[in-house]
Design an enzyme around this catalytic site. Structure first.
Site, PDB file in Angstrom:
ATOM      1  N   ASP A  99       0.838  -1.203   0.000  1.00  0.00           N
ATOM      2  CA  ASP A  99       0.000   0.000   0.000  1.00  0.00           C
ATOM      3  C   ASP A  99       0.870   1.250   0.000  1.00  0.00           C
ATOM      4  OD1 ASP A  99      -2.286   1.517   0.104  1.00  0.00           O
ATOM      5  OD2 ASP A  99      -2.869   0.902   2.124  1.00  0.00           O
ATOM      6  N   GLY A 108      -2.900   5.741 -20.089  1.00  0.00           N
ATOM      7  CA  GLY A 108      -1.777   4.999 -19.532  1.00  0.00           C
ATOM      8  C   GLY A 108      -0.797   5.899 -18.804  1.00  0.00           C
ATOM      9  N   ASP A 109      -0.764   7.195 -19.158  1.00  0.00           N
ATOM     10  CA  ASP A 109       0.107   8.129 -18.438  1.00  0.00           C
ATOM     11  C   ASP A 109      -0.618   8.784 -17.280  1.00  0.00           C
ATOM     12  OD1 ASP A 109       2.089   7.585 -20.149  1.00  0.00           O
ATOM     13  OD2 ASP A 109       1.834   9.370 -21.392  1.00  0.00           O
ATOM     14  N   ASP A 164     -10.502   3.767  -1.428  1.00  0.00           N
ATOM     15  CA  ASP A 164     -11.117   2.679  -0.672  1.00  0.00           C
ATOM     16  C   ASP A 164     -12.633   2.618  -0.909  1.00  0.00           C
ATOM     17  OD1 ASP A 164      -8.540   2.837   0.229  1.00  0.00           O
ATOM     18  OD2 ASP A 164      -9.050   2.781   2.347  1.00  0.00           O
TER      19      ASP A 164
HETATM   20  C1  GLA Z   1      -5.417   2.051   2.657  1.00  0.00           C
HETATM   21  C2  GLA Z   1      -5.854   0.935   1.725  1.00  0.00           C
HETATM   22  C3  GLA Z   1      -6.892   0.099   2.423  1.00  0.00           C
HETATM   23  C4  GLA Z   1      -6.334  -0.458   3.722  1.00  0.00           C
HETATM   24  C5  GLA Z   1      -5.772   0.667   4.586  1.00  0.00           C
HETATM   25  C6  GLA Z   1      -4.948   0.160   5.755  1.00  0.00           C
HETATM   26  O1  GLA Z   1      -6.441   2.939   2.940  1.00  0.00           O
HETATM   27  O2  GLA Z   1      -6.334   1.469   0.523  1.00  0.00           O
HETATM   28  O3  GLA Z   1      -7.328  -0.944   1.562  1.00  0.00           O
HETATM   29  O4  GLA Z   1      -5.315  -1.379   3.397  1.00  0.00           O
HETATM   30  O5  GLA Z   1      -4.918   1.533   3.856  1.00  0.00           O
HETATM   31  O6  GLA Z   1      -4.460   1.192   6.541  1.00  0.00           O
END
Ligand code: GLA
Length: 414
Positions: free
Chosen positions: A164, A210-211, A230
């Site tokens: 991440d 793609g850029d 998210d």
């Molecule tokens: C980000 C990711 C999430 C999760 C959190 C964990 O927000 O996109 O999917 O993994 O971090 O802190």
């Protein structure tokens, strides 16, 4: 709070043809050395969405593994059990190793014991790291210790590695993403590599896609690449770093689908099915994730899900569409509120067809065979109902509930 992730909400548009016209990254040659672990979109479970964002512990995860078996989810294909952020202590040890948080209520038996337990259930085990100096919850990130951390996770029996991005690493993100692929390769373990690092890219609207979306650059070496912020348990909105609703994820995905394919899937994020949306909204999310070839990573508490949630997650004919890698889906028709997605399937002359009603009011929707590349007679099967609807000439009309969908299989009958 996140500082990552480029604005990626793309205006609704007629997309048939558009995505095909985009240059695809060179996936075949550059994929050399990538473990062959994602011929079809990965399926599994991750507790980030349901366990108050980080409060997963070994007791819950063992119970989840048991529940995946007992509910039939493992046998339906949900094979990865993933421990997300918040598994480690806030300091490395004297040798610079990450340290599993073994305090009571976390992982007192250690991560290897949990991994063994999960494997003993016929499931696979996943864990989480970050590219930069910190994880998204402020725990130690892997910057400068990439190989050491990947080796540690490999020794714990990890099969799925989510990496991440919150504080950016120094230098080029793309180089860091590639470095992790190399670290994984050096372990010799066939680990699925999930890039959750949306990056910055070039945001100019006139730049090629793609850029504009740096995450697409990971296609040659990652197995799974997140495309939106998210996911949240909301059908319509928001669409920013705080979260992305189902419709907004659909709009992000629409122009990008052809960057996805066997070995390197674009990911719409963990599912929110069972986390508070209506059953119709849940069905739409699940059908959309399925038709676009996203991962299907359940994000609900599978130990206590309702019969309806279970039924949705176990919709075998919808899952079969997700796992059919013959072609990618495209949004082939939309008036801005009612849209049709179509995906050719392996069976000759057949299509998965998804009709989505973005409005709250029910609507009668029609799919003319022409927009899904068919004509004359075709049979229709409702994939959620597992029921044949009959043979129809030139098209098919169906009542679609507000925020709901119809997920069909249409087969030409010349
Ligand atoms: C980000 C990711 C999430 C999760 C959190 C964990 O927000 O996109 O999917 O993994 O971090 O802190």
């Amino acid at each position: 709070m996140k500082t990552k992730k480029t604005a990626a909400v793309v205006a609704l548009c007629w997309t048939a043809g558009l995505a095909l016209a985009l240059a695809r990254p060179g996936t075949a040659a550059a994929a050399e050395g990538r473990p062959d672990v994602a011929r079809t979109p990965p399926m599994g479970w991750n507790g980030w969405n349901c366990f108050q964002k980080g409060n997963a512990d070994e007791v819950k995860i063992r119970q989840v593994a048991d529940a995946l078996v007992a509910t039939g989810m493992r046998d339906a294909g949900y094979s990865y059990v993933i421990v997300d952020d918040n598994w480690m202590r806030d300091e490395r040890d004297a040798s610079g190793n990450l340290v599993v948080d073994t305090s009571p209520g976390k992982f007192p038996a250690g991560m290897k014991g949990l991994s063994d337990y999960v494997h003993g259930k016929g499931l696979r085990f996943g864990m989480y790291l970050c590219y930069g100096p910190k994880t998204c919850l402020g725990l130690p990130g892997s910057e400068g210790r990439e190989q050491q951390d990947v080796d540690l996770l490999a020794s714990l029996g990890v099969d799925f590695l989510k990496v991440d991005l919150c504080p950016f690493p120094k230098g080029s993100l793309n180089d860091k993403e590639k470095l992790f692929a190399e670290c994984i390769r050096r372990t010799g373990r066939p680990i699925l590599y999930y890039v959750d690092g949306l990056g910055t890219g070039n945001e100019s609207p006139s730049a090629p896609l793609g850029d504009r979306y740096e995450y697409l650059w990971a296609a040659p070496y990652a197995h799974l690449i997140r495309v939106a912020w998210d996911s949240v348990a909301s059908f319509d909105g928001p669409a920013d770093w705080g979260g992305t609703g189902v419709l907004q994820t659909m709009d992000v995905m629409a122009p990008l689908v052809d960057f996805s394919g066997p070995g390197h899937w674009l990911d719409a994020d963990m599912l929110q099915v069972g986390n508070g949306m209506t059953a119709d909204e849940d069905r739409t999310e699940f059908a959309f994730w399925s038709i676009v070839g996203s991962s299907l990573i359940a994000g609900n508490d599978v130990r206590s899900m309702s019969p309806t949630t279970r039924e949705i997650l176990l919709s075998s004919e919808v899952i079969a569409v997700n796992q059919d890698t013959t072609a990618m889906a495209h949004r082939v028709l939309t008036d801005g509120y009612h849209e049709i997605w179509s995906k050719p399937l392996e069976e000759a002359g057949s299509r998965a067809v998804l009709l989505v009603n973005r409005k709250t009011a029910a609507a009668r929707m029609t799919v003319p065979w022409g927009v899904v590349g068919l004509r004359g007679n075709a049979t229709v099967r409702d994939l959620y109902a597992k029921a044949d609807r009959g043979t129809f000439r030139d098209g098919y009309a169906v009542d679609v509930p507000g925020h709901g969908c119809a997920m069909l299989k249409v087969v030409a009958r010349p």
